[in-house]
Design an enzyme around this catalytic site. Structure first.
Site, PDB file in Angstrom:
ATOM      1  N   LYS A  71      -3.367   4.755   7.428  1.00  0.00           N
ATOM      2  CA  LYS A  71      -3.443   5.170   8.829  1.00  0.00           C
ATOM      3  C   LYS A  71      -3.457   6.694   8.933  1.00  0.00           C
ATOM      4  O   LYS A  71      -2.563   7.367   8.448  1.00  0.00           O
ATOM      5  CB  LYS A  71      -2.271   4.571   9.610  1.00  0.00           C
ATOM      6  CG  LYS A  71      -2.309   3.044   9.659  1.00  0.00           C
ATOM      7  CD  LYS A  71      -1.091   2.478  10.377  1.00  0.00           C
ATOM      8  CE  LYS A  71      -1.193   0.966  10.484  1.00  0.00           C
ATOM      9  NZ  LYS A  71      -1.220   0.305   9.151  1.00  0.00           N
TER      10      LYS A  71
ATOM     11  N   ARG B 254      -9.197  -8.926  10.251  1.00  0.00           N
ATOM     12  CA  ARG B 254      -8.962  -9.826   9.116  1.00  0.00           C
ATOM     13  C   ARG B 254      -9.841 -11.076   9.211  1.00  0.00           C
ATOM     14  O   ARG B 254      -9.393 -12.190   8.967  1.00  0.00           O
ATOM     15  CB  ARG B 254      -7.476 -10.203   9.024  1.00  0.00           C
ATOM     16  CG  ARG B 254      -6.588  -9.012   8.722  1.00  0.00           C
ATOM     17  CD  ARG B 254      -5.225  -9.373   8.167  1.00  0.00           C
ATOM     18  NE  ARG B 254      -4.500  -8.143   7.924  1.00  0.00           N
ATOM     19  CZ  ARG B 254      -3.541  -7.665   8.709  1.00  0.00           C
ATOM     20  NH1 ARG B 254      -3.168  -8.355   9.777  1.00  0.00           N
ATOM     21  NH2 ARG B 254      -2.930  -6.524   8.434  1.00  0.00           N
TER      22      ARG B 254
ATOM     23  N   ASP C  85     -11.882  -1.162  13.828  1.00  0.00           N
ATOM     24  CA  ASP C  85     -12.215  -1.210  12.405  1.00  0.00           C
ATOM     25  C   ASP C  85     -13.675  -1.621  12.235  1.00  0.00           C
ATOM     26  O   ASP C  85     -14.179  -2.485  12.961  1.00  0.00           O
ATOM     27  CB  ASP C  85     -11.306  -2.200  11.677  1.00  0.00           C
ATOM     28  CG  ASP C  85      -9.873  -1.692  11.575  1.00  0.00           C
ATOM     29  OD1 ASP C  85      -9.704  -0.457  11.474  1.00  0.00           O
ATOM     30  OD2 ASP C  85      -8.939  -2.509  11.604  1.00  0.00           O
TER      31      ASP C  85
ATOM     32  N   CYS D 246     -11.505  -8.732  15.332  1.00  0.00           N
ATOM     33  CA  CYS D 246     -10.420  -8.938  14.363  1.00  0.00           C
ATOM     34  C   CYS D 246     -10.715  -8.239  13.034  1.00  0.00           C
ATOM     35  O   CYS D 246     -11.799  -8.385  12.472  1.00  0.00           O
ATOM     36  CB  CYS D 246     -10.218 -10.431  14.124  1.00  0.00           C
ATOM     37  SG  CYS D 246      -8.936 -10.808  12.895  1.00  0.00           S
TER      38      CYS D 246
ATOM     39  N   CYS E 123      -9.521 -12.543  18.638  1.00  0.00           N
ATOM     40  CA  CYS E 123     -10.197 -11.334  19.102  1.00  0.00           C
ATOM     41  C   CYS E 123     -11.507 -11.187  18.340  1.00  0.00           C
ATOM     42  O   CYS E 123     -11.537 -11.304  17.117  1.00  0.00           O
ATOM     43  CB  CYS E 123      -9.326 -10.109  18.854  1.00  0.00           C
ATOM     44  SG  CYS E 123      -7.636 -10.229  19.496  1.00  0.00           S
TER      45      CYS E 123
ATOM     46  N   CYS F 230      -4.213 -17.749  14.792  1.00  0.00           N
ATOM     47  CA  CYS F 230      -3.833 -17.029  16.006  1.00  0.00           C
ATOM     48  C   CYS F 230      -4.014 -17.960  17.206  1.00  0.00           C
ATOM     49  O   CYS F 230      -4.768 -18.930  17.139  1.00  0.00           O
ATOM     50  CB  CYS F 230      -4.684 -15.782  16.209  1.00  0.00           C
ATOM     51  SG  CYS F 230      -4.405 -14.491  14.986  1.00  0.00           S
TER      52      CYS F 230
ATOM     53  N   ARG G 180       0.826  -1.214   0.000  1.00  0.00           N
ATOM     54  CA  ARG G 180       0.000   0.000   0.000  1.00  0.00           C
ATOM     55  C   ARG G 180       0.855   1.256   0.000  1.00  0.00           C
ATOM     56  O   ARG G 180       0.513   2.244  -0.644  1.00  0.00           O
ATOM     57  CB  ARG G 180      -0.925  -0.023   1.211  1.00  0.00           C
ATOM     58  CG  ARG G 180      -1.741   1.248   1.419  1.00  0.00           C
ATOM     59  CD  ARG G 180      -2.848   1.005   2.421  1.00  0.00           C
ATOM     60  NE  ARG G 180      -3.812   0.055   1.883  1.00  0.00           N
ATOM     61  CZ  ARG G 180      -4.661  -0.632   2.628  1.00  0.00           C
ATOM     62  NH1 ARG G 180      -4.642  -0.500   3.946  1.00  0.00           N
ATOM     63  NH2 ARG G 180      -5.518  -1.458   2.072  1.00  0.00           N
ATOM     64  N   TYR G 181       1.931   1.226   0.748  1.00  0.00           N
ATOM     65  CA  TYR G 181       2.803   2.384   0.849  1.00  0.00           C
ATOM     66  C   TYR G 181       4.016   2.189  -0.064  1.00  0.00           C
ATOM     67  O   TYR G 181       4.399   1.057  -0.367  1.00  0.00           O
ATOM     68  CB  TYR G 181       3.249   2.585   2.303  1.00  0.00           C
ATOM     69  CG  TYR G 181       2.105   2.881   3.246  1.00  0.00           C
ATOM     70  CD1 TYR G 181       1.590   4.170   3.363  1.00  0.00           C
ATOM     71  CD2 TYR G 181       1.534   1.874   4.011  1.00  0.00           C
ATOM     72  CE1 TYR G 181       0.539   4.449   4.215  1.00  0.00           C
ATOM     73  CE2 TYR G 181       0.474   2.140   4.880  1.00  0.00           C
ATOM     74  CZ  TYR G 181      -0.019   3.434   4.977  1.00  0.00           C
ATOM     75  OH  TYR G 181      -1.055   3.700   5.835  1.00  0.00           O
TER      76      TYR G 181
ATOM     77  N   ARG H 284       7.203   0.349   2.028  1.00  0.00           N
ATOM     78  CA  ARG H 284       7.012  -0.670   3.048  1.00  0.00           C
ATOM     79  C   ARG H 284       5.846  -1.572   2.687  1.00  0.00           C
ATOM     80  O   ARG H 284       4.897  -1.139   2.028  1.00  0.00           O
ATOM     81  CB  ARG H 284       6.827  -0.068   4.433  1.00  0.00           C
ATOM     82  CG  ARG H 284       5.573   0.771   4.646  1.00  0.00           C
ATOM     83  CD  ARG H 284       5.616   1.345   6.055  1.00  0.00           C
ATOM     84  NE  ARG H 284       4.392   1.986   6.470  1.00  0.00           N
ATOM     85  CZ  ARG H 284       4.147   3.282   6.370  1.00  0.00           C
ATOM     86  NH1 ARG H 284       5.049   4.076   5.834  1.00  0.00           N
ATOM     87  NH2 ARG H 284       3.006   3.797   6.796  1.00  0.00           N
TER      88      ARG H 284
ATOM     89  N   ASP I  51      -7.749   3.728  10.810  1.00  0.00           N
ATOM     90  CA  ASP I  51      -7.294   3.067   9.591  1.00  0.00           C
ATOM     91  C   ASP I  51      -8.393   3.272   8.559  1.00  0.00           C
ATOM     92  O   ASP I  51      -9.481   2.702   8.669  1.00  0.00           O
ATOM     93  CB  ASP I  51      -7.046   1.571   9.847  1.00  0.00           C
ATOM     94  CG  ASP I  51      -5.786   1.086   9.157  1.00  0.00           C
ATOM     95  OD1 ASP I  51      -5.353   1.750   8.198  1.00  0.00           O
ATOM     96  OD2 ASP I  51      -5.236   0.054   9.572  1.00  0.00           O
TER      97      ASP I  51
END
Length: 393
Positions: free
Chosen positions: A346, A142, A302, A140, A137, A133, A120-121, A124, A339
């Site tokens: 961000k 994703r 999110d 989450c 959570c 995981c 995206r950037y 990076r 985000d």
């Protein structure tokens, strides 16, 4: 009445007595990983007042809780900040009109075809290596891949991802995430990190994002730390949302990582009813900095499907920030961010402490400043563009 589930009593700790007697340090992290609770009904002998959610919740997002995390949960309080993060809720069955996407951040649109690299950037990349995981959570971001069989990252995708990074000399920052990279064995991590270092020497900053350090601290072993040190992993970001998650065992294992020369940062999600309190956040970030982990980001929740009930309003996030800056140590104050949906990236949430205003006579501008106590001062000099006189010979 809780629904009946087919349990494996040889593996699961199904009574409070068994859980209280359980010592996470007495067996390998792999064995504890195998003891995870995967249905809310499995906790009926461990916790009281468990909400009996509809089975349709599991169609969208699985449940997974390590015994270590279950031990941190209040036995009787359904509003325990640990329970709320990991136990499913009926809220997940409803859909808010603004939270209906499983890819709210638009990561799939920035994923390089054939790889698991989100580029995206400019310089990076995010390298997704796993869809697993230790503990899941409920908020989450994703959910489109985590816990979903179709979301697993294949070996050929990982190889293609390494090749993409190696072939793109502009990439100097790589973040391994998922899922959680630390669900891999030391040998698998050793291979991936080693290939990145060998084939992509232009990568100057190599980092890992993991919540497993917090959810299963025994994953941090001298052998793992040796792998991190061997491949010069410069930073490991961990995820903590409440001070209850900071335990003596976590502090002990964090020291092992730090002794390997790895910087550590903290990421937090702002969650309604869990940490949307100035007092909770002050304590969380001061405990974090106390153990040498620098608070990095506080994310807004999110707007992914099934997580809308955790969202803290923007105005409240501004109030939380104001309750930190000036009131706790400067290095303990993280950046609050949103985000942006659809891949916007961000975006910092920052109250206005310094404001430029046009002077009434139109002759220029002045700067009005406000500190954390609400005291103000005007600094007109900062609103002017002074030119130094040219010295004549």
């Amino acid at each position: 009445m809780l629904q009946k589930v087919d349990f494996n009593p040889a593996r699961k700790l199904l009574t409070r007595e068994a859980l209280d007697a359980y010592d996470p340090e007495a067996e390998s992290w792999q064995k504890q990983f195998a003891r995870r609770y995967t249905h809310h009904g499995e906790l009926s002998g461990v916790l009281n007042r468990i909400e009996n959610v509809n089975e349709t919740v599991y169609n969208k997002f699985a449940v997974s809780i390590t015994p270590y995390m279950a031990k941190l949960m209040d036995r009787d309080d359904p509003n325990c900040p640990i329970r709320m993060q990991y136990l499913p809720s009926h809220h997940e069955e409803s859909k808010a009109g603004f939270a209906t996407s499983l890819d709210e951040l638009g990561e799939e649109g920035d994923t390089i075809p054939g790889t698991s690299v989100v580029h995206r950037y400019p310089r990076r990349v995010l390298f997704l290596v796993s869809n697993t995981c230790a503990t899941l959570c409920r908020f989450c971001t994703r959910k489109r891949m985590v816990s979903q069989p179709a979301g697993s990252v294949a070996k050929d995708q990982i190889e293609a991802s390494i090749a993409y990074i190696a072939g793109n000399k502009n990439i100097d920052d790589v973040l391994l995430s998922g899922g959680d990279p630390l669900t891999f064995t030391d040998e698998r991590l050793d291979y991936i990190l080693g290939e990145l270092r060998r084939r992509a020497p232009h990568v100057r900053f190599l980092r890992i994002g993991s919540r497993m350090v917090v959810q299963l601290p025994t994953r941090v072993t001298p052998e793992l730390c040796a792998v991190l040190e061997k491949h010069r992993v410069q930073m490991l970001n961990i995820h903590i949302d409440h001070p209850k998650e900071i335990t003596p065992l976590l502090r002990q294992r964090v020291k092992l990582i730090q002794k390997a020369g790895v910087m550590m940062g903290l990421q937090t999600v702002c969650l309604k009813g869990i940490n949307d309190s100035v007092e909770v956040m002050r304590e969380l970030f001061m405990q974090s900095i106390e153990m040498g982990v620098r608070p990095y980001y506080v994310y807004s929740t999110d707007m992914v499907e099934g997580a809308h009930h955790f969202i803290v309003p923007h105005r409240r996030m501004l109030e939380l920030y104001e309750g930190l800056r000036g009131w706790i140590s400067g290095p303990a104050v993280p950046t609050f961010i949103v985000d942006g949906m659809g891949g916007l990236g961000k975006l910092p949430i920052i109250p206005s402490y310094v404001r430029e205003e046009v002077l009434p006579d139109g002759s220029g501008t002045t700067i009005k400043c406000r500190n954390y106590k609400g005291m103000t001062v005007e600094m007109p000099g900062l609103g002017q563009d002074f030119s130094l006189p040219t010295q004549s010979n």
